[in-house]
Structures are given as C-alpha cells and as structure tokens.
Design a protein around this motif. Sequence first.
Motif, PDB file in Angstrom:
ATOM      1  N   HIS A 154      33.009  41.868  49.309  1.00 59.53           N
ATOM      2  CA  HIS A 154      34.335  41.697  48.902  1.00 59.53           C
ATOM      3  C   HIS A 154      34.585  39.948  48.724  1.00 59.53           C
ATOM      4  CE1 HIS A 154      36.145  45.783  50.449  1.00 59.53           C
ATOM      5  NE2 HIS A 154      35.209  45.817  49.855  1.00 59.53           N
ATOM      6  N   SER A 155      35.462  39.767  47.662  1.00 64.23           N
ATOM      7  CA  SER A 155      35.922  38.291  47.739  1.00 64.23           C
ATOM      8  C   SER A 155      37.005  38.048  48.710  1.00 64.23           C
ATOM      9  CB  SER A 155      36.704  38.215  46.360  1.00 64.23           C
ATOM     10  OG  SER A 155      37.742  39.094  46.179  1.00 64.23           O
ATOM     11  N   GLU A 156      37.263  36.924  48.743  1.00 62.77           N
ATOM     12  CA  GLU A 156      38.067  36.301  49.931  1.00 62.77           C
ATOM     13  C   GLU A 156      39.587  37.001  50.003  1.00 62.77           C
ATOM     14  OE1 GLU A 156      40.012  32.245  47.938  1.00 62.77           O
ATOM     15  OE2 GLU A 156      38.301  32.278  49.445  1.00 62.77           O
ATOM     16  N   ASP A 157      39.986  37.432  48.741  1.00 62.69           N
ATOM     17  CA  ASP A 157      41.148  38.156  48.682  1.00 62.69           C
ATOM     18  C   ASP A 157      41.168  39.753  48.616  1.00 62.69           C
ATOM     19  OD1 ASP A 157      40.365  38.418  46.192  1.00 62.69           O
ATOM     20  OD2 ASP A 157      41.878  37.253  45.175  1.00 62.69           O
ATOM     21  N   ASP A 158      40.049  40.196  48.965  1.00 63.19           N
ATOM     22  CA  ASP A 158      39.628  41.490  49.003  1.00 63.19           C
ATOM     23  C   ASP A 158      39.596  42.359  47.659  1.00 63.19           C
ATOM     24  OD1 ASP A 158      40.842  42.192  52.131  1.00 63.19           O
ATOM     25  OD2 ASP A 158      38.957  41.877  51.429  1.00 63.19           O
ATOM     26  N   LEU A 159      39.973  41.695  46.361  1.00 68.96           N
ATOM     27  CA  LEU A 159      39.768  41.989  45.124  1.00 68.96           C
ATOM     28  C   LEU A 159      38.465  41.882  44.760  1.00 68.96           C
ATOM     29  CD1 LEU A 159      41.864  43.134  42.691  1.00 68.96           C
ATOM     30  CD2 LEU A 159      41.351  40.792  41.922  1.00 68.96           C
ATOM     31  N   TYR A 160      37.657  43.019  44.517  1.00 68.10           N
ATOM     32  CA  TYR A 160      36.315  42.929  44.282  1.00 68.10           C
ATOM     33  C   TYR A 160      35.769  43.860  43.178  1.00 68.10           C
ATOM     34  CZ  TYR A 160      36.690  47.563  46.446  1.00 68.10           C
ATOM     35  OH  TYR A 160      37.026  48.898  46.806  1.00 68.10           O
ATOM     36  N   PRO A 161      34.809  43.430  42.519  1.00 67.27           N
ATOM     37  CA  PRO A 161      34.201  44.082  41.338  1.00 67.27           C
ATOM     38  C   PRO A 161      33.180  45.128  41.780  1.00 67.27           C
ATOM     39  CG  PRO A 161      32.966  42.091  41.494  1.00 67.27           C
ATOM     40  CD  PRO A 161      33.966  42.118  42.637  1.00 67.27           C
TER      41      PRO A 161
ATOM     42  N   ASN B  24      31.212  48.534  39.599  1.00 67.56           N
ATOM     43  CA  ASN B  24      31.204  49.503  38.483  1.00 67.56           C
ATOM     44  C   ASN B  24      32.149  49.116  37.094  1.00 67.56           C
ATOM     45  OD1 ASN B  24      29.084  51.069  39.709  1.00 67.56           O
ATOM     46  ND2 ASN B  24      30.755  52.500  40.786  1.00 67.56           N
ATOM     47  N   PHE B  25      31.861  47.788  36.817  1.00 68.73           N
ATOM     48  CA  PHE B  25      32.679  47.268  35.749  1.00 68.73           C
ATOM     49  C   PHE B  25      34.034  47.571  36.059  1.00 68.73           C
ATOM     50  CE2 PHE B  25      28.346  48.092  34.258  1.00 68.73           C
ATOM     51  CZ  PHE B  25      27.907  46.820  34.031  1.00 68.73           C
ATOM     52  N   ASP B  26      34.690  47.495  37.202  1.00 65.92           N
ATOM     53  CA  ASP B  26      35.966  47.626  37.373  1.00 65.92           C
ATOM     54  C   ASP B  26      36.454  46.648  38.504  1.00 65.92           C
ATOM     55  OD1 ASP B  26      38.609  48.611  37.290  1.00 65.92           O
ATOM     56  OD2 ASP B  26      38.258  50.566  37.720  1.00 65.92           O
ATOM     57  N   TYR B  27      37.732  46.439  38.988  1.00 69.05           N
ATOM     58  CA  TYR B  27      37.969  45.881  40.102  1.00 69.05           C
ATOM     59  C   TYR B  27      38.794  46.667  41.081  1.00 69.05           C
ATOM     60  CZ  TYR B  27      36.525  41.126  39.441  1.00 69.05           C
ATOM     61  OH  TYR B  27      35.547  39.945  39.272  1.00 69.05           O
ATOM     62  N   GLY B  28      38.750  46.623  42.187  1.00 68.56           N
ATOM     63  CA  GLY B  28      39.284  47.406  43.203  1.00 68.56           C
ATOM     64  C   GLY B  28      39.634  46.576  44.354  1.00 68.56           C
ATOM     65  N   PHE B  29      40.795  47.098  45.184  1.00 66.78           N
ATOM     66  CA  PHE B  29      41.437  46.569  46.153  1.00 66.78           C
ATOM     67  C   PHE B  29      41.459  47.473  47.440  1.00 66.78           C
ATOM     68  CE2 PHE B  29      45.419  45.494  48.535  1.00 66.78           C
ATOM     69  CZ  PHE B  29      44.906  44.013  48.935  1.00 66.78           C
ATOM     70  N   HIS B  30      40.711  47.225  48.561  1.00 70.04           N
ATOM     71  CA  HIS B  30      40.977  48.263  49.756  1.00 70.04           C
ATOM     72  C   HIS B  30      40.566  49.714  49.298  1.00 70.04           C
ATOM     73  CE1 HIS B  30      42.246  45.143  52.463  1.00 70.04           C
ATOM     74  NE2 HIS B  30      43.208  44.878  51.951  1.00 70.04           N
ATOM     75  N   GLY B  31      39.386  49.801  48.508  1.00 69.95           N
ATOM     76  CA  GLY B  31      39.073  50.939  47.932  1.00 69.95           C
ATOM     77  C   GLY B  31      39.650  51.700  46.791  1.00 69.95           C
ATOM     78  N   GLN B  32      40.684  51.050  46.339  1.00 69.25           N
ATOM     79  CA  GLN B  32      41.388  51.792  45.059  1.00 69.25           C
ATOM     80  C   GLN B  32      40.930  50.933  44.029  1.00 69.25           C
ATOM     81  OE1 GLN B  32      45.816  50.971  45.374  1.00 69.25           O
ATOM     82  NE2 GLN B  32      46.064  51.774  43.319  1.00 69.25           N
TER      83      GLN B  32
END
Length: 236
Positions: free
Chosen positions: A139-146, A148-156
């Motif tokens: 995860h990135s420092e703000d928990d917005l992570y790449p 499967n060619f998408d971005y997620g946040f806390h599993g969403q």
Amino acid sequence: MSNVLNILIIEDEPAIADNLIHVLEMDGYQVSWFATAGEGLNYLKANDPALLVLDVGLPDGNGFELCKTIREFSGIPIIFLTARNDEIDRVVGLEIGADDYVTKPFSPREMLARIKLRIRSRPIPESAPANQQKGPIQHSEDDLYPENFDYGFHGQMLGFTAVEFKILDKLIQVSANVLSREQLMIAADMAPEASYERNIDSHIKAIRNKLKKVNMSERIKTKRGFGYYYNAQDSE
C-alpha cells in the motif's frame, strides 16, 4: 488459433454499422454486430471481444445503462457512438465507464484510429506487474493502492477505466507536480488532437467522483491555466 481481433458493435442503424464494419474488416478486424442491447450483452457475456462500439439510443434500452451493466463484469474498452452532442451526455458517458465518446455524423477512418488507440491502451493481464500478483499488497502511505489496473482503498476497488487509471497513476507518480492536459493525454495514450484536451477535464471529473467514495476527491487539484496535480495530504 486466430490472432484476428474481434470488435463488437451494438448499433441499431444498419447504414452506420455497415460503414464501420467495412472500414474495420478492410483493416483486418473481425466484427460482430448486433442491433439490440440484449443481443449484444448476451454475446459479450459469452465472448471476449477486444473493444465495444456502443450506441446510446437502442430499441430495447439505453446505452448508458448497458454500459453500467457491462462494467459490473467486464473492463472491455467502450466507445460510445451517438447523435447526442451535449456536454452533459459526454461527461455522463465517461463517468459511467466509457473510454471515448464519438458523435454522429462521424468519419469511419477517425473511428478506426480511435479504436486502434483504445485497443493499444487496453490492460493485458498476462503482462501484469508485480503489484498485481497474489499475496500482500504494497500500500501507499495513504492506503490508496494500485491493483489489477485499478486503485483501491482498504480493500474497496474504485472501478477506474483504463484511461482513468493511467491518468490517476501518472498524477500519483509525480505527486505535487502539475501536469498539463497534453501531458495527461500522452500518459493516457490519447490521440494528440485539440478536441481531446477538454476530454481530460471530463476524465478528471470522473476520477474525482470515484475518489469521492472514499473521501479523497480533494486530492486531485486544479492549477488554473496549467493543469492538474495530486496532493496525498488532502482529503474531504
């Protein structure tokens, strides 16, 4: 096994479909054409075409609604083809998951160029980078992570299209640095046409709306007269 790419067209006007089919087949593509939303949807669920050209006004449904249904199970590049030229329609089309929006009347050759561009931009799972492999996600420092060619946040996962993902990914990579519309067009593999520059604004709006689901829409900043930048410190 054939390497010929299949283009799916859902369009109820035979003359328009025939012109497009002719140009595509002359360029070596295979084409599957359906005049109704139901037939096209059934075909898409059973096959894996490279791209979908989708009319908005169909006899058995609305192309916008069909696009939303398709995005529940497929990331296929979608180009809307429609007589509706209002800005709000273009914005809605891009926000719900389309990758491009072409209005009638149109040049079949221009459509061919746009189709080739979207196919080149399509994510290919076989070439997935390390952060798409199974196992713990970095995860990135703000928990917005790449992923499967998408971005997620806390599993969403937030459901970005291929173009939206490339724009957001580029903004995050150069976080706090302003990127012009032209630079974002290049990052998203968009055709270098003046008419495309304002499409970037529509894609940015769609990205912000999806980030709003996790209270992060304020992270995409506008630098008036220059472009856009990403600020990981700002949330709603």
